[in-house]
Design an enzyme around this catalytic site. Structure first.
Site, PDB file in Angstrom:
ATOM      1  N   ASP A 169      35.185  32.240  43.474  1.00 27.32           N
ATOM      2  CA  ASP A 169      36.164  33.080  43.646  1.00 27.32           C
ATOM      3  C   ASP A 169      35.951  34.002  44.953  1.00 27.32           C
ATOM      4  O   ASP A 169      35.070  34.948  44.868  1.00 27.32           O
ATOM      5  CB  ASP A 169      36.539  34.056  42.440  1.00 27.32           C
ATOM      6  CG  ASP A 169      37.652  35.153  42.687  1.00 27.32           C
ATOM      7  OD1 ASP A 169      38.087  35.449  43.769  1.00 27.32           O
ATOM      8  OD2 ASP A 169      37.652  36.265  41.890  1.00 27.32           O
ATOM      9  N   LYS A 207      39.129  38.240  54.299  1.00 23.53           N
ATOM     10  CA  LYS A 207      39.994  37.352  53.340  1.00 23.53           C
ATOM     11  C   LYS A 207      41.502  37.754  54.240  1.00 23.53           C
ATOM     12  O   LYS A 207      42.241  36.975  54.052  1.00 23.53           O
ATOM     13  CB  LYS A 207      39.974  37.604  51.962  1.00 23.53           C
ATOM     14  CG  LYS A 207      40.888  36.669  51.272  1.00 23.53           C
ATOM     15  CD  LYS A 207      40.569  36.913  49.674  1.00 23.53           C
ATOM     16  CE  LYS A 207      41.254  35.764  48.929  1.00 23.53           C
ATOM     17  NZ  LYS A 207      41.113  35.885  47.350  1.00 23.53           N
ATOM     18  N   GLU A 241      44.676  31.081  42.638  1.00 23.81           N
ATOM     19  CA  GLU A 241      43.973  32.302  41.706  1.00 23.81           C
ATOM     20  C   GLU A 241      44.558  32.101  40.317  1.00 23.81           C
ATOM     21  O   GLU A 241      44.089  32.264  39.387  1.00 23.81           O
ATOM     22  CB  GLU A 241      43.700  33.393  42.396  1.00 23.81           C
ATOM     23  CG  GLU A 241      42.704  33.339  43.538  1.00 23.81           C
ATOM     24  CD  GLU A 241      42.960  34.433  44.751  1.00 23.81           C
ATOM     25  OE1 GLU A 241      43.644  35.450  44.188  1.00 23.81           O
ATOM     26  OE2 GLU A 241      42.136  34.435  45.551  1.00 23.81           O
ATOM     27  N   ASP A 251      47.531  40.331  38.803  1.00 25.34           N
ATOM     28  CA  ASP A 251      46.343  40.631  39.473  1.00 25.34           C
ATOM     29  C   ASP A 251      46.352  42.055  40.413  1.00 25.34           C
ATOM     30  O   ASP A 251      46.736  41.923  41.450  1.00 25.34           O
ATOM     31  CB  ASP A 251      45.912  39.260  40.391  1.00 25.34           C
ATOM     32  CG  ASP A 251      44.446  39.431  41.055  1.00 25.34           C
ATOM     33  OD1 ASP A 251      43.989  40.436  40.939  1.00 25.34           O
ATOM     34  OD2 ASP A 251      44.235  38.356  41.503  1.00 25.34           O
TER      35      ASP A 251
END
Ligand code: AMP
Length: 618
Positions: free
Chosen positions: A24, A87, A187, A211
């Site tokens: 992850d 990211k 994800e 999330d």
């Protein structure tokens, strides 16, 4: 099968692990997980404490790097040499990130606005791909220590909304870190797998994955149907997360206790101290009612009730995004079968209760929300490794598949985001009169010109009967199986001439493997050709032997004894050659027999015809 190599530095034998790890690669934190004794486990640091590796890279004065917790410590003191949230930059151009540039404490370069961004550290430039690869390398090292073996293969997760450039960048970062990225997984799909949702073959479910991390919020609605994971919609806020909850507490304290705002904005150490205290307060309030502490001798506190009041607007924003996601997916709340909670901030009781209330059901929160995605990635990796034979996990093709048409244009046959397995066909024709061959070049990607896309392979359809241009009907069919293997079939419909070729379309092959496969196929092609030539010679020889024996049987009376003996010995020689594997020897023996028997055959035929004409034979 495990491979072994000698580590020359250590003088030890280094093992290559068969394990495919799940990674992850997060905005705030990253983790690596693997399947141990049938269980998905996130790997801890050397001290056996933390599974989270802060996604932070620090460059020391000598150019060497620190990653993770140590790098995070440098965020306050050396922000310009410490890179976080990389990211957010993956696969982006300066134009894409310009509006949020002030968010980053480091220097983003805008030398060419359309090109992918770079980050400046000292006098060096780094791409987000390189920066991410440092994080991946550190995760790779972490698991290699645990397994005491070299790890080469990984599955890496990305947000469901990541586009191709972002996925490709993530893949490249893996490659740079020495990892062969077998699959880029969404994800939310990984999160649902961690809860075992979608692991049964005949399961049909609609799920919501909520999330809420440190800096981002994503809500995804997934449709799971017999192992096929389809992202129906995604929504969220790329600048909403735990950090905002911390800020709400800081603002409250500043107002309530008259904390010096000036000091807070100028004294980095002080502001960092307050920030860390606010985060601690938030975490403590996830399990108790009050938080008490002191800042520079000043007693401060915050109650859960107050905290809830402060963050309610933030939580409401996430619920609004959930509503929008459902609307886009054309799904009503009661149709949601399960809600999966991901990200550290879902530990906040108000978040949990608000989400549960909105969806009208209990949420899945039994797993550590920080580890859910990595654990799911490890499960997917295990399936890819073939360790779960009854399971086929299927998703959607991340990139379009098509062929090159006149002028180097990409003609898409299976569009991106199509469900896998998939089958689709289109018809083409020739562009020149009498054309008997057609090159079929297969590409993957979204660009209009094939040169910008990735070539998967090509083959030539031969044997098209010559026809005026435009007349042949050539059907190109793409068959994408559950493993992401693409079969391409080309068929000229008028004549039935047909060819099928298999190509691997999934992200899965490193350049080396690709090169190896090509060399293999060329070498195999040569040996295959040689084998085929021997087989063909043997088949022909056997036919000739049969005819020669029949000839002697039927026409022996027309031949001299010597002719019979020579024919027999040549036949025996040919039989012997067929037992060997030398096509030249077989061909020579066939020629010898043919040459000797063909005048005899003519003579015999003449006699037979004469006899038939004279009526002695019918
Ligand atoms: P992630 O990006 O998923 O790693 O999430 C990290 C975020 O979760 C940070 O903002 C943390 O402050 C937050 N977090 C971690 N533990 C807790 C907790 N016990 N209660 C509330 N928030 C937490």
């Amino acid at each position: 099968m495990a491979k072994f190599a000698i580590n020359l530095k250590k003088g030890t034998i280094a093992k290559d692990s068969d394990v495919i790890v799940g990674i992850d690669l997060g905005t705030t934190n990253s983790l690596v997980a693997y399947i141990k004794d049938g269980e998905s486990v996130a790997v801890k640091d050397e001290n056996g404490k933390n599974t989270l590796v802060p996604s932070v890279v620090h460059f020391k004065a000598d150019g060497s790097t620190l990653v993770g917790e140590e790098a995070k410590q440098k965020l306050v003191t050396e922000p310009e040499n410490t890179i976080y949230s990389v990211k957010r930059l993956m696969g982006k151009s300066f134009n894409d990130v310009e509006s949020v540039e002030q968010y980053f404490g480091y220097k983003i370069i805008n030398e060419d606005e359309d090109k992918l961004v770079k980050v400046r550290v000292g006098d060096k430039f780094y791409t987000p791909i390189e920066l991410s690869s440092f994080i991946l390398e550190s995760l790779k090292k972490r698991i290699e220590k645990v397994l005491d073996a070299t790890v080469r293969k990984a599955v890496i997760t990305v947000p469901a909304y990541f586009n191709d450039a972002q996925r490709q960048a993530t893949r490249d970062a893996g490659k740079l870190a020495g990892l062969d990225v077998l699959r880029i997984v969404n994800e939310p799909m990984a999160a649902s797998l961690a809860y075992g949702i979608g692991l049964k073959a005949d399961e049909t479910k609609t799920i919501a994955v909520y999330d809420l991390g440190g800096g981002t919020f994503d809500i995804s609605i997934l449709q799971i149907d017999n192992g096929i994971f389809e992202v129906l919609s995604t929504n969220g806020d790329t600048f909403l997360g735990g950090d905002d909850f911390d800020r709400a507490i800081i603002d409250y304290w500043v107002d309530t206790y008259n904390i010096d705002k000036e000091l807070l904005s100028t004294d980095k150490n002080f502001s960092q101290k307050v920030r860390l205290l606010a985060e601690e307060a938030k975490k403590v309030l996830s399990s108790t009612d009050t938080f008490k502490s002191e800042i520079n001798g000043l007693n401060i506190e915050i109650t859960l009730e107050k905290f809830n009041e402060l963050v309610q607007p933030l939580v409401n924003r996430t619920i609004k995004a959930c509503k929008n996601a459902l609307k886009d997916a054309e799904i009503n709340v009661p149709e949601i079968d399960s809600v999966v909670m991901v990200g550290g901030s879902t530990r906040i009781p108000l978040v949990k209760s608000s989400v549960a209330t909105f969806f009208g059901k209990e949420v899945n929160d039994s797993l550590n929300p920080d580890e859910v995605v990595a654990k799911g990635a490890a499960i997917q990796a295990d399936v890819l490794a073939g360790n779960n034979k009854n399971l086929l996990l299927i998703d959607i093709t991340p990139l379009s598949l098509g062929i090159e048409t006149v002028g180097g244009l990409m003609d898409t046959i299976i569009p991106r985001n199509s469900k896998v397995p998939n089958r689709s066909a289109r018809q083409y024709t020739t562009s020149v009169d009498g054309q008997t061959k057609l090159k079929v070049a297969v590409f993957q990607g979204e660009r209009d010109l094939v040169t910008h896309n990735r070539k998967l392979g090509e083959f030539i359809l031969t044997g098209i009967p010559p026809m005026p241009m435009g007349l042949p009907k050539i059907e190109i069919q793409f068959i994408l199986d559950a493993d992401g293997i693409l079969k391409v079939k080309a068929k000229e419909l008028r004549s039935g001439v047909e060819q099928t070729v298999e190509m691997r379309s999934q992200y899965g092959l490193s350049e080396e493997e690709m090169a190896e496969m090509l060399i293999d196929s060329i070498q195999n092609a040569q040996s295959d050709m040689a084998k085929r030539a021997v087989l063909e010679a043997k088949n022909e020889a056997n036919n000739i032997i049969r005819s020669a024996e029949k000839f002697l049987e039927q026409n022996g009376r027309l031949l001299t004894e010597e002719e019979i003996a020579t024919t027999q010995s040549l036949t025996t020689a040919l039989k012997k050659s067929v037992e060997g594997e030398d096509k030249d020897v077989i061909n020579q023996a066939m020629d010898d027999l043919n040459q000797f028997t063909s005048p005899l055959a003519h003579r015999a035929m003449d006699v037979n015809i004469k006899e038939a004409m004279s009526g002695r034979k019918v």
